[in-house]
Write a protein that holds these residues in place. Structure first.
Motif, PDB file in Angstrom:
ATOM      1  N   LYS A 121      -0.203   1.427 -14.460  1.00  0.00           N
ATOM      2  CA  LYS A 121      -1.229   2.266 -13.446  1.00  0.00           C
ATOM      3  C   LYS A 121      -2.472   1.676 -13.244  1.00  0.00           C
ATOM      4  O   LYS A 121      -3.164   2.393 -11.918  1.00  0.00           O
ATOM      5  N   SER A 124      -3.149  -0.130 -10.208  1.00  0.00           N
ATOM      6  CA  SER A 124      -2.482   0.379  -9.244  1.00  0.00           C
ATOM      7  C   SER A 124      -3.789   0.262  -8.680  1.00  0.00           C
ATOM      8  O   SER A 124      -3.959   0.851  -7.840  1.00  0.00           O
ATOM      9  N   GLN A 125      -5.231   1.272  -9.644  1.00  0.00           N
ATOM     10  CA  GLN A 125      -5.977   1.616  -9.209  1.00  0.00           C
ATOM     11  C   GLN A 125      -6.881   0.555  -8.711  1.00  0.00           C
ATOM     12  O   GLN A 125      -8.528   1.577  -8.536  1.00  0.00           O
ATOM     13  N   SER A 457       6.140  14.111  -8.446  1.00  0.00           N
ATOM     14  CA  SER A 457       5.658  13.485  -9.147  1.00  0.00           C
ATOM     15  C   SER A 457       6.022  15.179 -10.288  1.00  0.00           C
ATOM     16  O   SER A 457       5.250  14.146 -11.657  1.00  0.00           O
ATOM     17  N   TYR A 462       5.634   8.992 -15.216  1.00  0.00           N
ATOM     18  CA  TYR A 462       4.705   8.256 -14.336  1.00  0.00           C
ATOM     19  C   TYR A 462       4.788   8.323 -12.938  1.00  0.00           C
ATOM     20  O   TYR A 462       5.344   7.170 -12.342  1.00  0.00           O
ATOM     21  N   GLN A 464       2.633   7.913 -10.551  1.00  0.00           N
ATOM     22  CA  GLN A 464       2.036   6.339 -10.188  1.00  0.00           C
ATOM     23  C   GLN A 464       3.175   4.506  -9.886  1.00  0.00           C
ATOM     24  O   GLN A 464       3.057   3.943  -9.229  1.00  0.00           O
ATOM     25  N   LEU A 465       4.009   4.974 -10.770  1.00  0.00           N
ATOM     26  CA  LEU A 465       4.909   3.807 -10.939  1.00  0.00           C
ATOM     27  C   LEU A 465       5.570   4.027 -10.255  1.00  0.00           C
ATOM     28  O   LEU A 465       6.984   3.092 -10.287  1.00  0.00           O
ATOM     29  N   ILE A 467       7.045   3.200  -6.415  1.00  0.00           N
ATOM     30  CA  ILE A 467       6.158   2.229  -5.473  1.00  0.00           C
ATOM     31  C   ILE A 467       6.852   1.393  -4.930  1.00  0.00           C
ATOM     32  O   ILE A 467       7.185   0.518  -4.792  1.00  0.00           O
ATOM     33  N   LEU A 471       1.627  -1.125  -4.401  1.00  0.00           N
ATOM     34  CA  LEU A 471       0.916  -0.560  -4.731  1.00  0.00           C
ATOM     35  C   LEU A 471      -0.646  -0.236  -4.603  1.00  0.00           C
ATOM     36  O   LEU A 471      -0.760  -1.266  -4.158  1.00  0.00           O
TER      37      LEU A 471
END
Length: 528
Positions: A121, A124-125, A457, A462, A464-465, A467, A471
């Motif tokens: 996570k 990825s940011q 969501s 998670y 965000q995972l 992908i 990512l």
């Protein structure tokens, strides 16, 4: 005199040999020391891994594990969606030994594997140009990708993304739905004829090759103003190059100094350099034709944007014809390859999963009949196809088009609590994340599209995972285009036909840049 001459020649040879050994030791020795420095830095931070050999790193163990996995899974036609252990056995083997984060070596490259949810996570940011595509991989894939948007780094990549991203906005993609339908109709007609000839029992159809042709036609017409049949030779050369380059694993098939010096440019009967030159020439001829057409056209497509972008390329050299040509050709190759590969493979796996789960075919068919006029999706009805979207999202969870995210640190980079040293390659295995019970629950290995009923969501711990298109800032620029194309194809096929898996189907996920069915997807089709 003769004896003196012989002694002189021998002395010269010894000087040359000592010089070569000295240079090799200086270059290779420094590189080995640097790898050990990186490994020590990671070890101090608690990152462990298998012990490497001096010259080969952990390559020998990786090759052994790959060979054992190949023997173990050969002849096994059980349909399991968990293919990580067969395609990437070394990642799975070391994950069980060293946990979700570990380090390993491939000679002159140090790597870190990350599959810890929180760390991925954080990974990825990260938004910096100091983290990019892995240079030795992009070098190996250069004949098929060049320095286009997929393989470039730094400001050059950012410039290309800015140009191409403009063509894949939501509004523009909506305008391509009709074109996607038109490209699919000939394939549907072909299948209808095959089914008609098969009678009540229907017929077996290997769908993956036909889907590649349709996807290629869509990308060619939508982005370059030409049909697949006009560019058939280009797509054929791209496929031949991909097969040649990926004949052996490009993830770990390198051995430091020897590979750099003696690496082969020929695989089997294919001369990669010669085929790459032929591909470049064919694309350039198409570009020149399109350049003339674009001068008269009012509407800009991807080709026109690439041509304009090349004239203001990031090196500022507006009159360098070779740089202009390279910029244009490389980005055309990237779009040609990625634009049809991910779509065709995703639809192939989706049809395989729907063949195993016919109840979802019925649900999709009912949805299309109620939402689409004459059963044909358009830009207005596509957003209402919630069941189709759920099925595709679940397909891409189990079979993400590109299974691996790889990045190289061009400076020391902080990832969560870790400081990754400059030069280290970072890897994340997407299928493992997508089937992690901690993220998706105990049914993570099952095909259950309903998990996406309230969107991504709410589908997992998670979000965000999830992908399937990569990512971070380097997420696939054409992901919305690909998703729309997959929705159109799946909707049209399911509305026309009912199907089950053919008894001849062999389940064989195979990694060739994307995870594709090695023996194709064969379904038994009957007219709906």
């Amino acid at each position: 005199m003769e004896s003196l001459a012989i002694q002189t020649v021998n002395a010269i040879w010894w000087i040359v040999i000592v010089g070569i050994v000295g240079v090799g030791y200086h270059v290779y020795g420094r590189a080995v020391v640097e790898q050990w420095r990186m490994r020590r830095s990671l070890k101090k931070q608690g990152v462990k891994g298998p012990s490497p050999s001096i010259f080969n790193g952990n390559v020998s163990e990786m090759q052994r594990l790959q060979s054992e996995a190949k023997q173990f899974y050969s002849g096994d036609n059980i349909i399991s969606h968990d293919y990580s252990s067969s395609l990437f056995p070394y990642f799975e083997h070391w994950r069980k030994q060293y946990g979700r984060i570990y380090t390993y070596s491939t000679g002159l490259k140090q790597h870190i594997y990350i599959n810890h949810p929180e760390t991925v996570k954080e990974f990825s940011q990260i938004n910096t140009l100091n983290l990019g595509r892995i240079t030795h991989i992009t070098k190996r894939l250069n004949p098929i990708l060049g320095s286009g948007i997929i393989s470039s780094n730094g400001p050059h990549w950012a410039h290309q993304r800015h140009i191409i991203n403009h063509e894949f906005t939501h509004d523009k993609i909506k305008g391509m739905v009709g074109l996607m339908v038109e490209s699919t109709v000939p394939m549907l007609s072909k299948w209808e004829e095959m089914v008609k000839r098969g009678g009540e029992m229907g017929c077996d159809i290997r769908v993956d090759e036909d889907l590649k042709d349709v996807a290629a036609d869509v990308i060619a017409r939508a982005c370059f103003g030409s049909s697949f049949y006009k560019g058939k030779a280009i797509f054929s050369m791209i496929r031949d190059l991909k097969i040649a380059i990926t004949k052996r694993s490009f993830l770990f098939r390198f051995n430091g100094f020897t590979d750099m010096v003696f690496g082969s440019k020929k695989h089997g009967d294919v001369n990669i350099d010669a085929l790459a030159m032929e591909l470049d020439s064919s694309i350039w001829e198409t570009v020149k034709e399109r350049e003339i057409e674009c001068e008269e056209a009012q509407k800009k497509d991807v080709m026109q944007l690439i041509l304009e972008g090349a004239m203001r390329s990031c090196d500022g050299n507006l009159w360098d014809k070779s740089a202009y040509r390279r910029f244009v050709v490389d980005n055309c190759k990237s779009i040609y390859l990625a634009g049809h590969e991910t779509t065709a493979v995703s639809v192939s796996w989706c049809l395989m999963l729907l063949a195993l789960n016919p109840s979802w075919q019925i649900r999709i068919r009912d949805e299309i009949l109620s939402s689409c006029k004459n059963g044909i999706p358009d830009a207005e009805s596509i957003p209402n196809l919630k069941t189709v979207t759920m099925v595709i999202q679940e397909t891409m969870r189990l079979y993400p088009p590109a299974p691996i995210v790889g990045r190289e640190a061009f400076t020391d980079i902080r990832v969560g609590n870790l400081v990754v040293p400059k030069g280290v390659c970072i890897w994340t295995l997407i299928p493992t994340l997508h089937r992690d019970p901690e993220i998706w629950g105990p049914d993570a290995n099952e095909f259950k599209p309903e998990r996406f009923s309230e969107g991504i969501s709410k589908a997992c711990k998670y979000p965000q995972l999830y992908i399937p298109f990569g990512l971070g800032p380097r997420v696939c620029v054409g992901k919305n285009f690909a998703m729309m194309n997959v929705k159109v194809l799946v909707s049209l096929i399911v509305s026309k036909f009912s199907f089950t898996l053919s008894p001849t189907y062999q389940h064989s996920p195979n990694h060739k840049l994307v995870v594709e069915p090695q023996h194709g997807v064969v379904i038994r089709v009957v007219r709906q």
